[in-house]
Design a protein around this motif. Structure first.
Motif, mmCIF file in Angstrom:
data_model
loop_
_atom_site.group_PDB
_atom_site.id
_atom_site.type_symbol
_atom_site.label_atom_id
_atom_site.label_comp_id
_atom_site.label_asym_id
_atom_site.label_seq_id
_atom_site.Cartn_x
_atom_site.Cartn_y
_atom_site.Cartn_z
ATOM 1 N N VAL A 255 0.887 -1.202 0.019
ATOM 2 C CA VAL A 255 0.110 0.241 0.056
ATOM 3 C C VAL A 255 1.110 1.162 0.248
ATOM 4 O O VAL A 255 1.928 1.228 0.654
ATOM 5 C CB VAL A 255 -0.845 -0.003 1.189
ATOM 6 C CG1 VAL A 255 -0.069 -0.219 2.459
ATOM 7 C CG2 VAL A 255 -1.753 1.110 1.309
ATOM 8 N N ASP A 256 0.418 2.299 -1.068
ATOM 9 C CA ASP A 256 1.449 3.523 -0.909
ATOM 10 C C ASP A 256 0.348 4.465 -1.071
ATOM 11 O O ASP A 256 -1.024 4.275 -1.085
ATOM 12 C CB ASP A 256 2.413 3.548 -2.023
ATOM 13 C CG ASP A 256 1.877 2.925 -3.494
ATOM 14 O OD1 ASP A 256 0.755 3.299 -3.801
ATOM 15 O OD2 ASP A 256 2.493 2.459 -4.209
ATOM 16 N N ASP A 257 1.030 5.885 -1.389
ATOM 17 C CA ASP A 257 -0.211 6.951 -1.577
ATOM 18 C C ASP A 257 -1.006 6.802 -2.902
ATOM 19 O O ASP A 257 -1.655 7.713 -3.295
ATOM 20 C CB ASP A 257 0.424 8.293 -1.686
ATOM 21 C CG ASP A 257 1.969 8.142 -2.869
ATOM 22 O OD1 ASP A 257 2.198 7.173 -3.053
ATOM 23 O OD2 ASP A 257 2.312 9.303 -3.393
ATOM 24 N N VAL A 258 -0.572 5.821 -4.048
ATOM 25 C CA VAL A 258 -1.493 5.603 -4.876
ATOM 26 C C VAL A 258 -2.626 4.708 -4.718
ATOM 27 O O VAL A 258 -3.657 4.804 -5.288
ATOM 28 C CB VAL A 258 -0.596 4.821 -6.210
ATOM 29 C CG1 VAL A 258 -1.204 4.591 -7.308
ATOM 30 C CG2 VAL A 258 0.601 5.857 -6.691
ATOM 31 N N GLY A 259 -2.285 3.758 -3.800
ATOM 32 C CA GLY A 259 -3.407 2.816 -3.469
ATOM 33 C C GLY A 259 -3.175 1.733 -2.942
ATOM 34 O O GLY A 259 -1.867 1.520 -2.424
ATOM 35 N N VAL A 260 -3.994 0.871 -2.787
ATOM 36 C CA VAL A 260 -3.901 -0.541 -2.069
ATOM 37 C C VAL A 260 -3.591 -1.546 -3.419
ATOM 38 O O VAL A 260 -4.471 -1.547 -4.139
ATOM 39 C CB VAL A 260 -5.019 -0.994 -1.318
ATOM 40 C CG1 VAL A 260 -4.816 -2.481 -1.056
ATOM 41 C CG2 VAL A 260 -5.264 -0.079 -0.282
#
Length: 328
Positions: free
Chosen positions: A186-191
C-alpha cells in the motif's frame, strides 16, 4: 464514508519514551486508541472510525482473555452492523502474528480484519506508527482487501496471517513472510492486492472460546535437551505439545525415548522447526510417536492451531486435515 471499527490493544504503537531520541527504552501501551487516531488527522478522509479500547498492554503481556474479548467483539460487530467496512486492530509487534493467525482461524467474514503495530514508540523521531495506521485503515476500507482473510500491514507491506512473522528486533522493516513474501503493498497511489480467488476455509468459525484455555507448552530443541522438560509436561497432563525441532523439525533421540516410554495416552503433538522458514513434512516414525508435522507454521502459530483443535475436541486425524503440509 466507510465505517470502520478500531480495536486498540496497546503495544509500541501506543508507547511512550522519556524523549524523542529514545527508541528502545520506553513503556508500551501508554496512549489510548483515541489518541492514536487523533494524531493522524488524515484518517478523517478515509473512514468514519469508532474506537474501542480492548487492552493497553505490551503484547508480551497479552492474555487469552484479551484474545477471547477480541474474537467476541469482532464477531458481534460483523453480525450486527452490515454497514461496517472492516476492523483494524492496533497491536504490539511481539505477538502480533499469533493474534492474526488466531483470528484467521476463527473469524468467518469477507470483510477485512487488519492488524497493525509499530517498531518505534509514538514519541520517537520518525515514529512509524502514524503511517502504518493510516495505511492499515486504507487497506481495511479497500475493495481489494475483501475476502483476503486477516491481514497485517507494516512498513507499506500487506501480509497474510498464516505466513507473516517478526524477523528482527529493530528497524521498521521487521516483518516478513518467509518462503512466500507479502501479498501486496500500500502506498499513496492505493492498495495493491490481487483480488481474492474464492471462499476461504475457517475451521473454527463456530467455536466458542472458553474462559479456561488448555495448556499447550512449546519445547525447544537444542544440543542434548533436558529430558526432564518433556517428562514434566507429560506428567502435568498437558493437552498438547509443540516441539521446536532442530533442522526440519527433528526431535533428539532422548526426546523420542521419552515419548516411546510414555505408557499413558499422549497429547496432541506437533513438530515445528527453529530455522525461521521452511516446511516440516510427515516423517516415518510420526505415527508411532504420536507426532504430526506443523508444515509451514512456526512454533507459536502451531501452538495457536493446536490449542483451538484441543478446544474443539479434535483427534489426531482431524488435526492432520488442517495442517499446511505437502502430502506426498
Amino acid at each position: 464514508m466507510p465505517r470502520l471499527l478500531l480495536l486498540a490493544t496497546g503495544g509500541t504503537i501506543a508507547g511512550c519514551a522519556a524523549d524523542s531520541a529514545t527508541l528502545n527504552d520506553y513503556t508500551a501501551g501508554v496512549f489510548g486508541g483515541d489518541a492514536l487516531v487523533a494524531a493522524v488527522p488524515q484518517l478523517q478522509g478515509l473512514a468514519a472510525i469508532t474506537v474501542e479500547q480492548v487492552a493497553n498492554v505490551d503484547s508480551a503481556d497479552l492474555l487469552f482473555a484479551h484474545w477471547r474479548a477480541l474474537v467476541r467483539r469482532i464477531r458481534a460487530a460483523f453480525a450486527t452492523n452490515p454497514e461496517l467496512a472492516g476492523v483494524v486492530i492496533t497491536h504490539g509487534t511481539n505477538t502480533l502474528e499469533e493474534t492474526a493467525w488466531l483470528l484467521q482461524l476463527l473469524i468467518d467474514d469477507r470483510r477485512p480484519v487488519v492488524l497493525v503495530g509499530a517498531m518505534r514508540p509514538a514519541t520517537a523521531l520518525s515514529a512509524d506508527g502514524p503511517l502504518n495506521l493510516f495505511q492499515a485503515v486504507h487497506v481495511a476500507v479497500s475493495p481489494e482487501a475483501r475476502g483476503q482473510g486477516v491481514l497485517v500491514v507494516m512498513d507499506g507491506q500487506i501480509h497474510g496471517a498464516r505466513d507473516v512473522t517478526k524477523v528482527a528486533t529493530q528497524g521498521v522493516g521487521a516483518f516478513a513472510s518467509p518462503g512466500r513474501g507479502p501479498l501486496g503493498w500500500v502506498d499513496d497511489v492505493g492498495v495493491h492486492l490481487p483480488m481474492a480467488s474464492g471462499p476461504r476455509h475457517v475451521p473454527f468459525a463456530g467455536l466458542d472460546l472458553p474462559e479456561q484455555w488448555p495448556q499447550v507448552p512449546i519445547v525447544y530443541g537444542c544440543v542434548e535437551p533436558e529430558p526432564i522438560v518433556l517428562s514434566a509436561c507429560l506428567n502435568a497432563g498437558v493437552a498438547g505439545l509443540v516441539f521446536t525441532g532442530t533442522g526440519a523439525g527433528q526431535l533428539s533421540a532422548g526426546e523420542c525415548r521419552v515419548l516411546e516410554a510414555w505408557a499413558s495416552p499422549r497429547p496432541l503433538m506437533l513438530r515445528a522447526n527453529r530455522c525461521g522458514s521452511g516446511p516440516v513434512h510427515l516423517a516415518e516414525h510420526d505415527a508411532q510417536l504420536g507426532l504430526l508435522p506443523a508444515g509451514v507454521l512456526n512454533p507459536q502459530k502451531a501452538r495457536v492451531l493446536l490449542s483451538l483443535a484441543v478446544m474443539a475436541g479434535m483427534d489426531r486425524e482431524q488435526l492432520l486435515e488442517l495442517l499446511p503440509i505437502t502430502r506426498l
